[in-house]
Write an enzyme that holds these catalytic residues in place. Structure first.
Site, PDB file in Angstrom:
ATOM      1  N   ASP A 145      30.804   0.231   7.180  1.00 42.17           N
ATOM      2  CA  ASP A 145      29.337   0.184   7.180  1.00 42.17           C
ATOM      3  C   ASP A 145      28.805  -1.118   6.586  1.00 42.17           C
ATOM      4  O   ASP A 145      29.556  -1.911   6.016  1.00 42.17           O
ATOM      5  CB  ASP A 145      28.766   1.407   6.443  1.00 42.17           C
ATOM      6  N   ASP A 178      26.546  12.993  -2.770  1.00 43.34           N
ATOM      7  CA  ASP A 178      26.060  14.081  -1.915  1.00 43.34           C
ATOM      8  C   ASP A 178      27.076  14.423  -0.815  1.00 43.34           C
ATOM      9  O   ASP A 178      26.758  15.125   0.137  1.00 43.34           O
ATOM     10  CB  ASP A 178      24.698  13.719  -1.298  1.00 43.34           C
ATOM     11  N   GLU A 215      24.832  10.312   5.961  1.00 46.29           N
ATOM     12  CA  GLU A 215      24.114  11.118   4.982  1.00 46.29           C
ATOM     13  C   GLU A 215      24.068  12.580   5.414  1.00 46.29           C
ATOM     14  O   GLU A 215      24.309  12.887   6.592  1.00 46.29           O
ATOM     15  CB  GLU A 215      22.681  10.567   4.852  1.00 46.29           C
TER      16      GLU A 215
HETATM   17  C1  GLP Z   1      28.238   3.991  -0.508  1.00 45.32           C
HETATM   18  C2  GLP Z   1      29.185   3.638   0.632  1.00 45.32           C
HETATM   19  C3  GLP Z   1      30.295   4.664   0.753  1.00 45.32           C
HETATM   20  C4  GLP Z   1      30.956   4.883  -0.599  1.00 45.32           C
HETATM   21  C5  GLP Z   1      29.918   5.382  -1.592  1.00 45.32           C
HETATM   22  C6  GLP Z   1      30.507   5.656  -2.967  1.00 45.32           C
HETATM   23  O1  GLP Z   1      27.333   4.964  -0.140  1.00 45.32           O
HETATM   24  N1  GLP Z   1      28.523   3.511   1.869  1.00 45.32           N
HETATM   25  O2  GLP Z   1      31.244   4.205   1.710  1.00 45.32           O
HETATM   26  O3  GLP Z   1      31.989   5.811  -0.463  1.00 45.32           O
HETATM   27  O4  GLP Z   1      28.923   4.399  -1.703  1.00 45.32           O
HETATM   28  O5  GLP Z   1      30.678   4.459  -3.672  1.00 45.32           O
HETATM   29  P1  GLP Z   1      31.467   4.311  -5.034  1.00 45.32           P
HETATM   30  O6  GLP Z   1      32.900   4.228  -4.679  1.00 45.32           O
HETATM   31  O7  GLP Z   1      30.943   3.035  -5.634  1.00 45.32           O
HETATM   32  O8  GLP Z   1      31.159   5.514  -5.858  1.00 45.32           O
END
Ligand code: GLP
Length: 274
Positions: A67, A136, A143
């Site tokens: 993404d 979430d 989402e």
């Molecule tokens: C963002 C990304 C996800 C990731 C999430 C959690 O929303 N798009 O791909 O898994 O954050 O991030 P973190 O690993 O910093 O908790």
């Protein structure tokens, strides 16, 4: 689903890196699906160490990131492209022409997203998709409410995600409202999925992902439909799971299978235990 519980976040990173390294050794032209966020950093550190100290060769791999924020230049310090350059790509010998991160500045997103999917197909599909998880229960930027059959597309970020990611941008109003993300359906087509989570703030999402119903409200729960998923957790992320004792039993049996310890019972390797 194989659920592996490690003692610390560092161990989670090392375990995942070993799985990816094995994939690259066995198939040097592997197609890797990569993720951003705090969680995969330990994996990337370990892969870089393996490359510099052990000569692990990435020259033939192809990568596709999950993404990207819409509106950010690749040079923006919070763009996922920048994150990947800094924390992984500039330290490896992967060929730049085979590295793919969605373009947050595409002029025509519909055609960009179609081409991204097409490129994944042309590369032969993703061998292993690395995944983190949002609080979430989202994977990539799918989402709650995302179709479980969704493909690469634009997605509006949920307010919880905007709040969570504000720590990287300074304030909430600087967080982009839209992202371009692989869909749940795109992710489910990877031959293997590797989901990682660390810390108590991920415990509820993990419990719902592994032990709750398959639902678009927790998009990571769609992994229950995939035939080859490994979930690696630290103790805190695993703290709300109800069947921890069973997952540990499965892992013990799995290591016996892998070490040949069950041969005496007439059970050989390759039996599968997921
Ligand atoms: C963002 C990304 C996800 C990731 C999430 C959690 O929303 N798009 O791909 O898994 O954050 O991030 P973190 O690993 O910093 O908790």
């Amino acid at each position: 689903m194989r659920v592996i519980i490690e003692e610390s976040a560092e161990e989670v990173g090392r375990r995942a890196a070993r799985i990816l390294a094995r994939q690259v050794r066995e198939k040097p032209d592997s197609v890797l699906g990569l993720a951003t966020g705090h969680t995969p950093l330990g994996v990337y550190r370990e892969l870089i160490r393996m490359h510099t100290e052990e000569g692990l060769d990435f020259s033939q791999i192809t990568t596709f990131n999950l993404d990207e924020y819409v509106g950010l230049e690749p040079t923006h310090p919070q763009s996922y492209r920048f994150f990947m350059q800094r924390h992984l790509f500039e330290h490896l010998n992967a060929h730049p022409s085979r590295i793919h991160v969605p373009d947050g500045r595409a002029l025509d997103f519909a055609s960009f997203c179609r081409r991204y999917e097409e490129r994944i197909r042309m590369a032969g599909g993703i061998d292993i998709q690395l995944l983190g998880i949002g609080r979430d229960g989202h994977m990539a930027f799918n989402e709650p409410g995302s179709s479980l059959g969704s493909r690469t597309r634009l997605k509006t970020l949920a307010s919880e995600t905007i709040r969570d990611n504000a720590r990287y941008f300074g304030t909430e109003d600087r967080v982009p409202r839209l992202a371009v993300t692989m869909g749940v359906g795109t992710i489910l087509e990877a031959r293997q999925c590797l989901l990682l989570a660390n810390g108590p703030h991920k415990a509820e999402a993990i419990q719902r992902t592994i032990e709750g119903p398959v639902t678009s409200q927790v998009t990571a729960s769609a992994l229950q439909l995939h035939r080859d998923v490994i979930i690696i957790l630290d103790e805190e992320a695993a703290s709300r799971l109800e069947r921890v004792a069973y997952y540990r039993d499965v892992e013990r049996a799995q290591s016996l299978l892998e070490s040949g310890g069950l041969r005496a019972l007439g059970i050989g390797p390759g039996t599968g235990n997921g």
